[in-house]
Design an enzyme around this catalytic site. Structure first.
Site, PDB file in Angstrom:
ATOM      1  CG  HIS A   1     -28.479  29.684-114.585  1.00  0.00           C
ATOM      2  ND1 HIS A   1     -28.075  28.645-115.389  1.00  0.00           N
ATOM      3  CD2 HIS A   1     -27.518  29.816-113.642  1.00  0.00           C
ATOM      4  CE1 HIS A   1     -26.917  28.168-114.941  1.00  0.00           C
ATOM      5  NE2 HIS A   1     -26.562  28.867-113.887  1.00  0.00           N
TER       6      HIS A   1
ATOM      7  CE  LYS B   1     -15.237  27.869-114.505  1.00  0.00           C
ATOM      8  NZ  LYS B   1     -16.517  28.274-113.878  1.00  0.00           N
TER       9      LYS B   1
ATOM     10  NE  ARG C   1     -26.519  25.213-107.133  1.00  0.00           N
ATOM     11  CZ  ARG C   1     -25.626  24.816-108.020  1.00  0.00           C
ATOM     12  NH1 ARG C   1     -26.007  24.228-109.123  1.00  0.00           N
ATOM     13  NH2 ARG C   1     -24.339  24.967-107.786  1.00  0.00           N
TER      14      ARG C   1
ATOM     15  CB  SER D   1     -24.746  24.164-116.367  1.00  0.00           C
ATOM     16  OG  SER D   1     -25.368  25.417-116.248  1.00  0.00           O
TER      17      SER D   1
HETATM   18  O1  PNS Z   1     -21.675  29.852-113.004  1.00  0.00           O
HETATM   19  P1  PNS Z   1     -20.359  29.789-112.289  1.00  0.00           P
HETATM   20  O2  PNS Z   1     -19.402  28.912-113.049  1.00  0.00           O
HETATM   21  O3  PNS Z   1     -20.515  29.391-110.856  1.00  0.00           O
HETATM   22  O4  PNS Z   1     -19.777  31.300-112.299  1.00  0.00           O
HETATM   23  C1  PNS Z   1     -18.510  31.601-111.778  1.00  0.00           C
HETATM   24  C2  PNS Z   1     -18.079  33.036-112.125  1.00  0.00           C
HETATM   25  C3  PNS Z   1     -18.170  33.284-113.613  1.00  0.00           C
HETATM   26  C4  PNS Z   1     -18.976  34.023-111.400  1.00  0.00           C
HETATM   27  C5  PNS Z   1     -16.627  33.203-111.620  1.00  0.00           C
HETATM   28  O5  PNS Z   1     -15.846  32.142-112.097  1.00  0.00           O
HETATM   29  C6  PNS Z   1     -15.986  34.520-112.076  1.00  0.00           C
HETATM   30  O6  PNS Z   1     -16.421  35.578-111.733  1.00  0.00           O
HETATM   31  N1  PNS Z   1     -14.893  34.409-112.846  1.00  0.00           N
HETATM   32  C7  PNS Z   1     -14.191  35.542-113.374  1.00  0.00           C
HETATM   33  C8  PNS Z   1     -12.848  35.706-112.676  1.00  0.00           C
HETATM   34  C9  PNS Z   1     -13.032  36.273-111.308  1.00  0.00           C
HETATM   35  O7  PNS Z   1     -13.213  37.461-111.116  1.00  0.00           O
HETATM   36  N2  PNS Z   1     -13.078  35.380-110.307  1.00  0.00           N
HETATM   37  C10 PNS Z   1     -13.380  35.725-108.964  1.00  0.00           C
HETATM   38  C11 PNS Z   1     -14.820  36.044-108.697  1.00  0.00           C
HETATM   39  S1  PNS Z   1     -15.951  34.668-108.471  1.00  0.00           S
END
Ligand code: PNS
Length: 162
Positions: free
Chosen positions: A18, A42, A91, A129
């Site tokens: 990150h 989560k 990745r 993570s």
């Molecule tokens: O680090 P991560 O867990 O891969 O991040 C995921 C994240 C936070 C980008 C995604 O879950 C998110 O944007 N959640 C908010 C709800 C939403 O808008 N979801 C659709 C877009 S990914």
């Protein structure tokens, strides 16, 4: 024109992967908002406040980076921030389908936004993570995976008496 971008994630906790994406994105865009998802469903290891603290400590040296929490839809947050770009790290091919689906969905919902993918530094292409937490849970050495200044906070979550 100034380009303002949002780099969203769970950051539970922030890893070297990150950090690498944040530093590179901060060099590409005029302004970068690191957006920490505030989603209790989560079942995260760290609170949002802890995550904001850790990220600020690690990338606080970057003058064009802000760190903020968000909940609800990512596209709503990006609009509220007056940003036009979503940054994600890629990745490996295993990330691709999930990322493509969300990038396309977000573009259907918000045609004014684009998602830009940065390929992860090869050094960190295996890193997540979840891997960090799994190794810390069994008291393994996480010093190659996260910034030194947060190691104690991670191992502390798994030490006896908590
Ligand atoms: O680090 P991560 O867990 O891969 O991040 C995921 C994240 C936070 C980008 C995604 O879950 C998110 O944007 N959640 C908010 C709800 C939403 O808008 N979801 C659709 C877009 S990914």
């Amino acid at each position: 024109m100034m380009t303002r971008a949002v780099y969203p994630g769970s950051f539970d906790p922030i890893t070297n992967g990150h950090e690498d994406i944040i530093r590179r994105a901060a060099g590409i865009f005029d302004e970068l908002v690191v957006a920490v998802l505030n989603n209790s469903s989560k079942n995260p290891l760290f609170t949002v406040e802890e995550k904001l603290d850790m990220i600020n400590e690690i990338v606080g040296d970057l003058g064009n980076v802000e760190v903020k929490a968000f909940d609800g839809l990512l596209v709503d947050f990006v609009h509220k921030e007056n940003a036009g770009v979503i940054v994600r790290g890629m990745r490996a091919v295993t990330d691709f389908e999930y990322e493509l689906q969300w990038a396309q969905t977000n573009r259907v919902v918000s045609p004014d936004l684009d998602t830009v993918f940065l390929t992860t530094n090869l050094k960190y292409s295996y890193l997540s993570s979840s891997v960090v937490k799994e190794i810390a849970r069994y008291h393994g050495d996480i010093s190659q995976f996260v910034n030194p200044c947060i190691i104690d906070r991670i191992t502390g979550k798994f030490s006896a008496g908590r």
